[in-house]
Design an enzyme around this catalytic site. Structure first.
Site, PDB file in Angstrom:
ATOM      1  N   ASP A   9       0.889  -1.112   0.062  1.00  0.00           N
ATOM      2  CA  ASP A   9       0.084  -0.253  -0.043  1.00  0.00           C
ATOM      3  C   ASP A   9       0.821   1.215   0.131  1.00  0.00           C
ATOM      4  O   ASP A   9       1.826   1.257   0.758  1.00  0.00           O
ATOM      5  CB  ASP A   9      -0.919   0.093   1.148  1.00  0.00           C
TER       6      ASP A   9
ATOM      7  N   ASN B 123      -2.493  12.991  -4.176  1.00  0.00           N
ATOM      8  CA  ASN B 123      -3.755  13.496  -5.081  1.00  0.00           C
ATOM      9  C   ASN B 123      -3.981  15.126  -4.858  1.00  0.00           C
ATOM     10  O   ASN B 123      -4.425  15.781  -5.631  1.00  0.00           O
ATOM     11  CB  ASN B 123      -4.827  12.804  -4.853  1.00  0.00           C
TER      12      ASN B 123
ATOM     13  N   HIS C 286      -5.264  14.679  -9.327  1.00  0.00           N
ATOM     14  CA  HIS C 286      -5.510  13.267  -9.507  1.00  0.00           C
ATOM     15  C   HIS C 286      -5.059  12.672 -10.769  1.00  0.00           C
ATOM     16  O   HIS C 286      -4.445  11.596 -10.715  1.00  0.00           O
ATOM     17  CB  HIS C 286      -6.985  13.219  -9.847  1.00  0.00           C
TER      18      HIS C 286
ATOM     19  N   ASP D  26      -3.069   9.413 -10.794  1.00  0.00           N
ATOM     20  CA  ASP D  26      -2.901   8.007 -11.611  1.00  0.00           C
ATOM     21  C   ASP D  26      -1.601   7.739 -12.147  1.00  0.00           C
ATOM     22  O   ASP D  26      -1.146   6.685 -12.250  1.00  0.00           O
ATOM     23  CB  ASP D  26      -3.857   8.375 -12.826  1.00  0.00           C
TER      24      ASP D  26
ATOM     25  N   GLU E 149      -4.968   2.224  -4.073  1.00  0.00           N
ATOM     26  CA  GLU E 149      -3.619   2.581  -3.904  1.00  0.00           C
ATOM     27  C   GLU E 149      -2.787   1.188  -3.322  1.00  0.00           C
ATOM     28  O   GLU E 149      -1.882   1.351  -2.637  1.00  0.00           O
ATOM     29  CB  GLU E 149      -2.915   3.774  -3.595  1.00  0.00           C
TER      30      GLU E 149
END
Ligand SMILES: Nc1nc2c(ncn2[C@@H]2O[C@H](COP(=O)(O)OP(=O)(O)OP(=O)(O)O)[C@@H](O)[C@H]2O)c(=O)[nH]1
Length: 331
Positions: free
Chosen positions: A200, A208, A213, A217, A243
């Protein structure tokens, strides 16, 4: 006296009715007449049999008319034979008259039927039409085959899409679960090792929030690349959640999984995620490690590795926590 008057005054005796009883002459007449009479009654039977059996034939009625015509010819023939000895001339006359009516009616009908009969396709036409149909059938079969292949390709493609994460291009959660079921079965059946890594990204929300965003990505895509380069082709890498990534490691025990997890942790620690504007982003990850235990359920294995990840987060992030190990890496 005219010919017509002579015909009806009783003096006319048709030639041939005064058979001389010579054996050879008699044999010729009797045999010929008997054979002809038999044929007159057998042919109608054959025609009626044909009509009964082949109800699909067009113009069936003409066969019936022919049967009636031939039968009546037979009756006429028979009565004329009898009349050599007996004088049933009325009966013979009626038979002839009926035969004449049926014959003329048949003759008219056969001419009326002629255009339809002529329109029946010839054998050659049937053959060429049949060949054309066979060609069409062949083309349809080929089209069907290529359609089936396309459906198969499309089905495979849809299956691939259904098991692929659209952002990173790696296996999605559904694909991961399918693979995990297979790997657990295999590990159980052959008593092979199987380990899981749950990775993680730490404080990903910050990426973000800070960079937007789209950058988030891009970081996820790059993270998937880092992970796929770190593992073997026989391992299964997938995106488990936002994530969060999951790595299935067949034939791998806890210690080997721990070493890989540690290498991945260092890879992330040292990696710089570069943006278009040249700004570099540093990101660490936390990793939970668990090895499959005999008779363990899929859910229980996932809960264990999730718990390890949770411990890694609690231990301050950028850590590896292994099920069964008291130590946290790096300590
Ligand atoms: N850009 C992007 N962000 C995603 C995607 N999926 C999940 N996220 C984000 O990932 C973030 C996860 O946040 P949290 O669950 O708080 O986790 P975190 O910020 O990484 O914090 P810790 O896991 O506790 O270290 C959220 O901001 C989600 O919006 C995605 O496909 N693209």
């Amino acid at each position: 006296m005219g010919f017509v008057d002579k015909l009806f005054d009783g003096s006319f005796m048709p030639h041939g009715h005064c058979l001389r009883w010579l054996p050879d002459l008699l044999f010729l007449h009797v045999t010929g007449d008997v054979l002809t009479a038999i044929a007159y009654f057998v042919i109608p039977l054959a025609l009626i049999y044909l009509v009964k059996k082949r109800t699909d034939l067009g113009f069936n009625w003409i066969f019936i008319m022919f049967a009636a015509f031939i039968f009546l010819c037979g009756v006429t023939h028979l009565t004329s034979l009898i009349n050599i000895w007996q004088g049933f001339y009325y009966i013979e006359g009626i038979a002839k008259f009926t035969t004449g009516l049926v014959s003329i009616f048949t003759a008219i009908m056969i001419w009326r039927l002629m255009p339809k009969a002529l329109a029946i396709p010839s054998n050659e036409e049937f053959r060429s039409k049949n060949e054309a149909l066979l060609r069409v059938q062949h083309e349809l079969l080929e089209a069907n085959q290529s359609l089936e292949l396309r459906v198969l390709d499309r089905t495979k493609e849809l299956e691939r899409i259904a098991h692929t994460d659209s952002l990173t291009g790696i296996t999605n959660r559904r694909g991961l679960m399918d693979s995990l079921t297979v790997e657990i079965d295999r590990a159980e059946r052959y008593q092979h090792k199987l380990s899981l890594l749950m990775v993680d990204l730490d404080h990903f929300k910050y990426v973000n929030d800070e960079y937007g965003h789209l950058t988030g990505d891009a970081v996820l895509i790059e993270s998937a690349n880092i992970l796929s380069q770190a593992c073997r082709s026989t391992d299964v890498l997938g995106r488990y959640g936002g994530e969060e990534f999951l790595l299935l490691l067949p034939e791998t025990d806890t210690e080997s999984a721990r070493l890989l997890a540690e290498r991945i942790r260092v890879d992330f620690e040292q990696h710089r995620f570069c943006q278009d504007d040249g700004v570099e982003i540093s990101l660490t990850c936390s990793i939970g490690v668990a090895e499959f235990q005999a008779d363990q359920s899929q859910t229980s294995l996932l809960q264990t590795v999730d718990r390890m990840l949770y411990s890694a987060k609690n231990a301050g992030r950028n850590k590896v926590v292994v099920n069964g190990y008291s130590e946290t890496y790096p300590s």
